[in-house]
Design a protein around this motif. Structure first.
Motif, PDB file in Angstrom:
ATOM      1  N   ILE A  48       5.758 -13.956  13.803  1.00  0.00           N
ATOM      2  CA  ILE A  48       4.823 -15.137  13.196  1.00  0.00           C
ATOM      3  C   ILE A  48       4.478 -16.137  14.331  1.00  0.00           C
ATOM      4  CG2 ILE A  48       4.424 -16.707  11.358  1.00  0.00           C
ATOM      5  CD1 ILE A  48       6.565 -15.275   9.667  1.00  0.00           C
ATOM      6  N   GLY A  49       3.256 -16.489  14.489  1.00  0.00           N
ATOM      7  CA  GLY A  49       2.817 -17.337  15.413  1.00  0.00           C
ATOM      8  C   GLY A  49       2.747 -18.795  14.615  1.00  0.00           C
ATOM      9  N   ILE A  50       2.705 -19.860  15.628  1.00  0.00           N
ATOM     10  CA  ILE A  50       2.492 -21.122  14.859  1.00  0.00           C
ATOM     11  C   ILE A  50       1.474 -21.901  15.688  1.00  0.00           C
ATOM     12  CG2 ILE A  50       3.645 -23.390  14.439  1.00  0.00           C
ATOM     13  CD1 ILE A  50       6.356 -22.104  14.278  1.00  0.00           C
ATOM     14  N   LYS A 129      -0.813 -14.190  24.392  1.00  0.00           N
ATOM     15  CA  LYS A 129       0.336 -13.663  25.151  1.00  0.00           C
ATOM     16  C   LYS A 129       1.539 -13.007  24.513  1.00  0.00           C
ATOM     17  CE  LYS A 129       0.072 -16.995  28.703  1.00  0.00           C
ATOM     18  NZ  LYS A 129       1.054 -18.169  29.504  1.00  0.00           N
ATOM     19  N   ASN A 130       1.549 -13.075  22.949  1.00  0.00           N
ATOM     20  CA  ASN A 130       2.342 -12.483  22.330  1.00  0.00           C
ATOM     21  C   ASN A 130       1.859 -11.689  20.969  1.00  0.00           C
ATOM     22  OD1 ASN A 130       4.910 -13.853  23.212  1.00  0.00           O
ATOM     23  ND2 ASN A 130       3.919 -15.879  22.441  1.00  0.00           N
ATOM     24  N   LEU A 131       0.709 -11.135  21.292  1.00  0.00           N
ATOM     25  CA  LEU A 131       0.116 -10.065  20.443  1.00  0.00           C
ATOM     26  C   LEU A 131       1.009  -8.881  20.451  1.00  0.00           C
ATOM     27  CD1 LEU A 131      -3.673 -10.273  21.254  1.00  0.00           C
ATOM     28  CD2 LEU A 131      -2.606 -10.966  19.257  1.00  0.00           C
ATOM     29  N   PRO A 132       1.206  -8.116  19.219  1.00  0.00           N
ATOM     30  CA  PRO A 132       0.460  -8.587  17.917  1.00  0.00           C
ATOM     31  C   PRO A 132       1.314  -9.399  16.844  1.00  0.00           C
ATOM     32  CG  PRO A 132       1.701  -6.344  17.775  1.00  0.00           C
ATOM     33  CD  PRO A 132       1.873  -6.892  19.011  1.00  0.00           C
ATOM     34  N   TYR A 133       0.680 -10.135  15.982  1.00  0.00           N
ATOM     35  CA  TYR A 133       1.263 -10.964  15.020  1.00  0.00           C
ATOM     36  C   TYR A 133       1.104 -10.211  13.313  1.00  0.00           C
ATOM     37  CZ  TYR A 133       0.768 -14.307  18.504  1.00  0.00           C
ATOM     38  OH  TYR A 133       0.849 -15.253  19.596  1.00  0.00           O
ATOM     39  N   ASP A 134       2.226 -10.705  12.622  1.00  0.00           N
ATOM     40  CA  ASP A 134       2.123 -10.247  11.162  1.00  0.00           C
ATOM     41  C   ASP A 134       1.637 -11.151  10.535  1.00  0.00           C
ATOM     42  OD1 ASP A 134       3.779  -7.552  11.195  1.00  0.00           O
ATOM     43  OD2 ASP A 134       5.147  -8.800  12.081  1.00  0.00           O
ATOM     44  N   ALA A 135       1.890 -12.655  11.084  1.00  0.00           N
ATOM     45  CA  ALA A 135       1.442 -13.697  10.181  1.00  0.00           C
ATOM     46  C   ALA A 135       1.316 -15.155  11.286  1.00  0.00           C
ATOM     47  CB  ALA A 135       2.414 -14.103   9.312  1.00  0.00           C
ATOM     48  N   ILE A 136       0.419 -16.115  10.689  1.00  0.00           N
ATOM     49  CA  ILE A 136       0.360 -17.202  11.584  1.00  0.00           C
ATOM     50  C   ILE A 136       0.610 -18.376  10.514  1.00  0.00           C
ATOM     51  CG2 ILE A 136      -1.299 -18.602  12.591  1.00  0.00           C
ATOM     52  CD1 ILE A 136      -0.884 -16.113  14.534  1.00  0.00           C
ATOM     53  N   GLU A 162     -10.076 -14.088  15.675  1.00  0.00           N
ATOM     54  CA  GLU A 162     -11.079 -13.220  16.557  1.00  0.00           C
ATOM     55  C   GLU A 162      -9.647 -12.692  17.594  1.00  0.00           C
ATOM     56  OE1 GLU A 162     -13.885 -15.618  18.299  1.00  0.00           O
ATOM     57  OE2 GLU A 162     -15.387 -15.152  16.833  1.00  0.00           O
ATOM     58  N   VAL A 163      -8.720 -13.483  17.821  1.00  0.00           N
ATOM     59  CA  VAL A 163      -7.790 -13.003  18.853  1.00  0.00           C
ATOM     60  C   VAL A 163      -6.582 -12.150  18.012  1.00  0.00           C
ATOM     61  CG1 VAL A 163      -5.865 -14.187  20.101  1.00  0.00           C
ATOM     62  CG2 VAL A 163      -7.947 -15.039  20.371  1.00  0.00           C
ATOM     63  N   VAL A 164      -6.331 -12.563  16.843  1.00  0.00           N
ATOM     64  CA  VAL A 164      -5.232 -11.935  16.422  1.00  0.00           C
ATOM     65  C   VAL A 164      -5.683 -10.865  15.151  1.00  0.00           C
ATOM     66  CG1 VAL A 164      -3.573 -14.123  16.504  1.00  0.00           C
ATOM     67  CG2 VAL A 164      -5.117 -13.629  14.206  1.00  0.00           C
ATOM     68  N   GLY A 165      -6.862 -10.872  14.811  1.00  0.00           N
ATOM     69  CA  GLY A 165      -7.453  -9.868  13.908  1.00  0.00           C
ATOM     70  C   GLY A 165      -7.596 -10.288  12.650  1.00  0.00           C
ATOM     71  N   LYS A 166      -7.969  -9.637  11.638  1.00  0.00           N
ATOM     72  CA  LYS A 166      -7.919  -9.841  10.057  1.00  0.00           C
ATOM     73  C   LYS A 166      -6.623  -9.624   9.637  1.00  0.00           C
ATOM     74  CE  LYS A 166     -13.164  -9.914   9.940  1.00  0.00           C
ATOM     75  NZ  LYS A 166     -14.242  -9.446   9.288  1.00  0.00           N
ATOM     76  N   LYS A 167      -6.153  -8.627  10.012  1.00  0.00           N
ATOM     77  CA  LYS A 167      -5.116  -8.021   9.067  1.00  0.00           C
ATOM     78  C   LYS A 167      -3.759  -9.041   9.013  1.00  0.00           C
ATOM     79  CE  LYS A 167      -2.028  -4.207   8.576  1.00  0.00           C
ATOM     80  NZ  LYS A 167      -1.249  -2.842   9.227  1.00  0.00           N
ATOM     81  N   PRO A 168      -3.272  -9.824  10.314  1.00  0.00           N
ATOM     82  CA  PRO A 168      -2.256 -10.878   9.855  1.00  0.00           C
ATOM     83  C   PRO A 168      -2.474 -11.965   8.999  1.00  0.00           C
ATOM     84  CG  PRO A 168      -2.818 -10.636  12.272  1.00  0.00           C
ATOM     85  CD  PRO A 168      -3.813  -9.843  11.352  1.00  0.00           C
ATOM     86  N   ARG A 216       5.883 -13.476   0.730  1.00  0.00           N
ATOM     87  CA  ARG A 216       5.106 -12.553   0.338  1.00  0.00           C
ATOM     88  C   ARG A 216       5.104 -11.481   1.538  1.00  0.00           C
ATOM     89  NH1 ARG A 216       2.145 -12.678  -4.319  1.00  0.00           N
ATOM     90  NH2 ARG A 216       0.533 -11.321  -3.407  1.00  0.00           N
ATOM     91  N   LEU A 217       5.607 -11.630   2.594  1.00  0.00           N
ATOM     92  CA  LEU A 217       5.912 -10.615   3.723  1.00  0.00           C
ATOM     93  C   LEU A 217       7.029  -9.800   3.204  1.00  0.00           C
ATOM     94  CD1 LEU A 217       5.114 -12.792   6.830  1.00  0.00           C
ATOM     95  CD2 LEU A 217       3.537 -11.088   6.110  1.00  0.00           C
ATOM     96  N   GLU A 218       8.098 -10.362   2.990  1.00  0.00           N
ATOM     97  CA  GLU A 218       9.371  -9.708   2.780  1.00  0.00           C
ATOM     98  C   GLU A 218       9.462  -8.654   1.513  1.00  0.00           C
ATOM     99  OE1 GLU A 218      12.168 -13.073   2.593  1.00  0.00           O
ATOM    100  OE2 GLU A 218      12.203 -13.206   4.719  1.00  0.00           O
ATOM    101  N   SER A 219       8.585  -9.355   0.542  1.00  0.00           N
ATOM    102  CA  SER A 219       8.409  -8.742  -0.507  1.00  0.00           C
ATOM    103  C   SER A 219       7.350  -7.462  -0.589  1.00  0.00           C
ATOM    104  CB  SER A 219       7.960  -9.618  -1.795  1.00  0.00           C
ATOM    105  OG  SER A 219       6.545  -9.891  -1.561  1.00  0.00           O
ATOM    106  N   GLY A 220       6.744  -7.336   0.440  1.00  0.00           N
ATOM    107  CA  GLY A 220       5.726  -6.614   0.689  1.00  0.00           C
ATOM    108  C   GLY A 220       4.329  -6.632  -0.069  1.00  0.00           C
ATOM    109  N   LYS A 221       4.353  -7.808  -0.871  1.00  0.00           N
ATOM    110  CA  LYS A 221       3.148  -7.896  -1.682  1.00  0.00           C
ATOM    111  C   LYS A 221       1.935  -8.327  -0.836  1.00  0.00           C
ATOM    112  CE  LYS A 221       5.677  -9.781  -5.835  1.00  0.00           C
ATOM    113  NZ  LYS A 221       6.008 -10.679  -6.681  1.00  0.00           N
ATOM    114  N   GLY A 222       2.184  -8.824   0.273  1.00  0.00           N
ATOM    115  CA  GLY A 222       1.112  -9.272   1.132  1.00  0.00           C
ATOM    116  C   GLY A 222       0.179 -10.291   0.685  1.00  0.00           C
TER     117      GLY A 222
END
Length: 536
Positions: A48-50, A129-136, A162-168, A216-222
């Motif tokens: 996870i990025g900040i 520098k730290n791609l990929p991400y699950d979340a921001i 545009e950098v991390v993508g639409k999925k995170p 949401r990440l840990e439960s898999g609900k996204g």
């Protein structure tokens, strides 16, 4: 369904000051801490990025904000801004945190395009520098104005995508005086804001944004299935919408119980920012969750509540002209008597160097003698005064000009002829502070502008606001420590870049009709608009 929800809301409101804060805290603790403890050992921690930029910018001030005002933090230094990210905290251990860039400025004038582009570029380079991400975790104020732009936070978020993508998964935390554009709403997944003004829950809000994201990440609900967005054509200053008083108190008390309903993740009401002339500046309600019916109906209920009480909002304190305020303060037996110099409030976006109020104070005969009513004035920037005071030393005499270097529309620089009472170096914002006594007035002068919100801001300069007859502060509503020490208080309607009289500002670009500028407008369409997923 509507009657049931209203009944539940009534019950929640009754207990909102006692049971709900504890319940919400316990729910969050269970969701995050229990799942973190059990799941962390079973699967890789999410990456996870900040990142974020935060400022409240008045387009009605001639001031410009440069990059240095943001005091940027990079990498692990960013953790120091969040107590809940202490090394041994559960939240810190629940993810592989990859902090990139965080800039946070005092409110001020419009940000220069050069400063904005520089900080965005640094942010994006560090994220790459730290791609990929699950979340921001996207931490912003929401009322940043940039020269030549209408929606900087929305633009910044698109460029992050545009950098991390639409999925995170992106979780956004905001000030309730921020503005939520459609594209900001679309490109984030969870979004929340403060529920108190003054913002005593600022850190709790940021923690909620992080905890809900982790859950949401840990439960898999996204990502939530639904995001309801409702623009409300109301534009009011924070001094009229404080949650200390009605109707703001009850309006915002309904937000927490609304967010705790099954099928809802978060609910938020943004008052919006009144001192920027941009199309996105207006109130907004957003609700996120997985139950379409509850998400839309809850958003519409909150928006309807806001619209229905629009005419009940009033200033958080009695208002007066400056002369009226000073007349009452001088005669009052209640000390300290606080006066808000509201039009140049640096924590709302004022330049902070308008000299009009201080000039008027120094003209008055009551304060010309050393034995007159003691008055503390906080504060005015004046590098020339600082230089003269440092040279003269404590006890020395000075004669120098201060203020009006940025905003001289209402009065020229003020001449201070007096005695140096104290000198302090090293403040993050002011850099150097001095106190100059002119008659019975103790004028705090700073090298760079600084707000004075805490008792320690005064006592470190050798001043005791509790024993002063009058304290005049460049502020709107009093921050908690000042509010608690006041014996009486008036909000002076003074001129500046954050003038409380919105009609005097001369809006040209906001959307119309807009209440209260268009008082006779028809009821707006407050049906919820479902925002497309960030992946579309």
């Amino acid at each position: 369904m509507k009657q049931t929800f209203l009944l539940l809301t009534s019950i929640y409101l009754t207990f909102s000051q006692t049971i709900l804060p504890v319940a919400a805290k316990e729910v969050e603790r269970f969701v995050v801490e229990e799942k973190s403890a059990s799941d962390a050992q079973q699967k890789p921690l999410p990456r996870i990025g900040i990142v974020g930029l935060a400022i409240e910018s008045s387009t009605f001030s001639p001031a410009r904000t440069n990059e240095e005002a943001f005091h940027p933090k990079r990498g692990d230094q960013i953790f120091t801004s969040y107590p809940f990210f202490s090394p041994d905290s559960v939240l810190r251990k629940s993810a592989n945190w990859l902090p990139a860039f965080m800039g946070r400025s005092l409110p001020g004038g419009t940000v220069t395009k050069e400063a904005y582009e520089s900080m965005v570029k640094q942010s994006l380079d560090l994220l790459r520098k730290n791609l990929p991400y699950d979340a921001i975790f996207y931490d912003i104020h929401g009322a940043m104005s940039v020269v030549g732009m209408d929606d900087p936070e929305g633009d910044f978020l698109i460029r992050i995508r545009e950098v991390v993508g639409k999925k995170p998964f992106i979780s956004t935390s905001m000030d309730l005086h921020g503005n939520v554009s459609w594209r900001l709403a679309q490109n984030t997944d969870l979004i929340t804001c403060y529920r108190m003004a003054p913002h005593e829950d600022a850190m709790a809000t940021k923690r909620r944004a992080v905890a809900n994201m982790l859950s949401r990440l840990e439960s898999g609900k996204g990502k939530p299935a639904y995001k309801a967005w409702i623009p409300i054509p109301i534009l009011l200053p924070g001094e009229q919408t404080s949650t200390r008083i009605e109707p703001g108190k009850t309006l915002y008390a309904a937000v927490s119980p609304a967010s705790l309903q099954p099928g809802i993740i978060d609910a938020a009401i943004w008052i919006g920012y009144a001192w920027a002339d941009e199309p996105r500046n207006h109130a907004v309600v957003m609700v996120t969750g997985d139950d379409k019916d509850k998400v839309t109906k809850t958003a519409e209920q909150l928006a309807g509540n806001f619209w229905n009480v629009r005419s009940q909002f009033d200033f958080v304190a009695p208002t007066a002209t400056l002369d009226e305020a000073l007349n009452k303060a001088v005669k009052s037996q209640k000390h300290p008597f606080f006066i808000s110099d509201s039009g140049d409030n640096p924590t709302a976006g004022g330049a902070g160097d308008v000299t009009w109020t201080l000039t008027e104070i120094l003209k008055r005969p009551e304060f010309k003698s050393e034995n007159g009513p003691s008055l503390i004035y906080a504060s005015i920037p004046g590098p020339a005064v600082i230089e003269a005071a440092v040279k003269a030393g404590v006890g020395g005499k000075i004669d120098a000009l201060a203020g009006a270097a940025v905003d001289a529309r209402f009065a020229p620089p003020v001449r201070l002829v007096g005695t140096v009472e104290s000198i302090e170096h090293g403040d993050l914002n002011a850099e150097t502070e001095v106190v100059i006594k002119v008659g019975s007035v103790h004028v705090i002068v700073t090298k760079k502008r600084k707000p004075y919100h805490k008792e320690a801001d005064f006592t470190r300069l050798g001043l005791n606001p509790r024993k002063s007859d009058i304290v005049v502060v460049k502020i709107g509503y009093l921050e908690p420590e000042l509010y608690n020490m006041r014996a009486d208080w008036l909000l002076a309607l003074t001129p500046g870049g954050v003038d409380q009289d919105l009609k005097r500002l001369g809006y040209k670009r906001i959307q119309h009709p807009m209440y209260p500028l268009d008082k006779d407008m028809k009821d707006p369409d407050l049906r919820a608009k479902l925002v497309p997923s960030s992946e579309k």
